[in-house]
Design a protein around this motif. Structure first.
Motif, PDB file in Angstrom:
ATOM      1  N   VAL A 235       9.491  33.044 -19.359  1.00 38.38           N
ATOM      2  CA  VAL A 235       8.532  32.538 -18.378  1.00 38.38           C
ATOM      3  C   VAL A 235       7.325  33.468 -18.315  1.00 38.38           C
ATOM      4  O   VAL A 235       7.469  34.685 -18.278  1.00 38.38           O
ATOM      5  N   ASP A 236       6.127  32.900 -18.301  1.00 44.83           N
ATOM      6  CA  ASP A 236       4.912  33.697 -18.181  1.00 44.83           C
ATOM      7  C   ASP A 236       4.828  34.259 -16.769  1.00 44.83           C
ATOM      8  O   ASP A 236       4.911  33.519 -15.787  1.00 44.83           O
TER       9      ASP A 236
ATOM     10  N   ARG B  30       2.582  32.732 -13.964  1.00 41.73           N
ATOM     11  CA  ARG B  30       2.761  31.361 -13.461  1.00 41.73           C
ATOM     12  C   ARG B  30       2.753  31.260 -11.939  1.00 41.73           C
ATOM     13  O   ARG B  30       2.059  30.379 -11.387  1.00 41.73           O
TER      14      ARG B  30
ATOM     15  N   ASN C 242      -2.487  21.629 -23.599  1.00 42.56           N
ATOM     16  CA  ASN C 242      -3.017  22.178 -22.353  1.00 42.56           C
ATOM     17  C   ASN C 242      -4.496  21.841 -22.183  1.00 42.56           C
ATOM     18  O   ASN C 242      -4.928  21.340 -21.140  1.00 42.56           O
TER      19      ASN C 242
ATOM     20  N   THR D  77      -5.457  25.541 -13.392  1.00 43.35           N
ATOM     21  CA  THR D  77      -4.314  26.414 -13.115  1.00 43.35           C
ATOM     22  C   THR D  77      -3.010  25.632 -12.998  1.00 43.35           C
ATOM     23  O   THR D  77      -1.973  26.062 -13.533  1.00 43.35           O
TER      24      THR D  77
ATOM     25  N   TRP E 266      -2.001  24.282 -16.477  1.00 45.22           N
ATOM     26  CA  TRP E 266      -1.501  25.398 -17.291  1.00 45.22           C
ATOM     27  C   TRP E 266      -0.080  25.781 -16.878  1.00 45.22           C
ATOM     28  O   TRP E 266       0.793  26.004 -17.722  1.00 45.22           O
ATOM     29  N   ALA E 267       0.164  25.860 -15.560  1.00 41.72           N
ATOM     30  CA  ALA E 267       1.493  26.230 -15.067  1.00 41.72           C
ATOM     31  C   ALA E 267       2.543  25.174 -15.437  1.00 41.72           C
ATOM     32  O   ALA E 267       3.660  25.514 -15.844  1.00 41.72           O
TER      33      ALA E 267
ATOM     34  N   ASP F 215       3.377  25.381 -19.030  1.00 32.30           N
ATOM     35  CA  ASP F 215       4.225  26.549 -19.276  1.00 32.30           C
ATOM     36  C   ASP F 215       5.674  26.248 -18.913  1.00 32.30           C
ATOM     37  O   ASP F 215       6.600  26.651 -19.629  1.00 32.30           O
ATOM     38  N   VAL F 216       5.886  25.535 -17.811  1.00 36.32           N
ATOM     39  CA  VAL F 216       7.240  25.138 -17.419  1.00 36.32           C
ATOM     40  C   VAL F 216       7.872  24.270 -18.509  1.00 36.32           C
ATOM     41  O   VAL F 216       9.023  24.495 -18.926  1.00 36.32           O
TER      42      VAL F 216
END
Length: 226
Positions: free
Chosen positions: A17-18, A21, A106, A204, A207-208, A211-212
């Motif tokens: 996980v980033d 996030r 993205n 944002t 992007w989140a 990432d998930v």
């Protein structure tokens, strides 16, 4: 919103996980709430310019200068519909060519979403632009699409590429766009502020979410291989 790391930036199959996030989610939600609040403030006045809108528009008019007008048209043109489509498509293609499909997704998703939100909203609100507009004149002033898309691209690329100079360049570009649109009297200051908030929220949060999705998929692949 940068986090130090020794790993290559955002590898498409990295299951961890980033760390950025949670902050991205908080910033996105706050920006969305502020956007809605500004929308309500504009609606309460029936779409009329707010006090600071009038003050800023008068200040820009006092700075009228042929050289500044030409300068203002540069970001307005580059950040127009054709320019932004070209930037979005080319950026997406570059990420695909370097085999970073998550980053391509993205960029494409964020740009598409900010346009799908902003364009219909501007038409529904139908806020009149300043009467002395040197650019568009149709009543689609709120929010500023130029600013929203510019912010979305700047923040999305900065989050993906993790470079301080990209954040700095993005801030300069967005501020220049906001100034350009108000200097040309194409938008009120509240319009470009709303565009900024919309762009921050979309970039944002998208992007989140990407990432998930990326992490969960990578974890499933690792689990299947194990």
């Amino acid at each position: 919103m940068e986090a130090p790391t020794d790993e290559p930036a955002l590898l498409p199959d990295r299951p961890r996980v980033d760390a950025r996030r949670p902050l991205a989610l908080i910033v996105g939600v706050v920006a969305a709430v502020l956007f809605v609040a500004l929308r309500l403030a504009v609606d309460l006045d029936g779409g009329a310019p707010l006090a600071f809108d009038v003050w800023w528009d008068d200040a820009m008019a006092a700075l009228a200068n042929p050289v500044l007008v030409i300068t203002a048209w540069i970001p307005a043109t580059v950040g127009g519909t054709i320019g932004m489509i070209a930037i979005g498509v080319s950026t997406t293609i570059v990420f695909l060519l370097v085999k970073r499909p998550w980053d391509a997704l993205n960029v494409a998703s964020a740009i598409a979403l900010v346009v799908l939100i902003g364009a219909p909203l501007a038409a529904v609100i139908a806020r009149a632009r300043p009467s002395d507009s040197l650019a568009e004149t149709q009543a689609t002033s709120f929010p500023s699409g130029h600013t929203a898309v510019a912010t979305t691209i700047a923040v999305t690329l900065a989050l993906i590429l993790r470079r301080g100079w990209i954040w700095a360049a993005g801030v300069v570009w967005v501020l220049l766009m906001m100034w350009s649109r108000t200097y040309l009297h194409a938008h009120w200051l509240s319009d470009v502020t709303a565009g900024l908030l919309e762009g921050v929220a979309v970039s944002t949060l998208v992007w989140a979410l990407i990432d998930v999705w990326r992490v969960r998929r990578a974890q499933r692949v690792v689990g299947d291989e194990g």
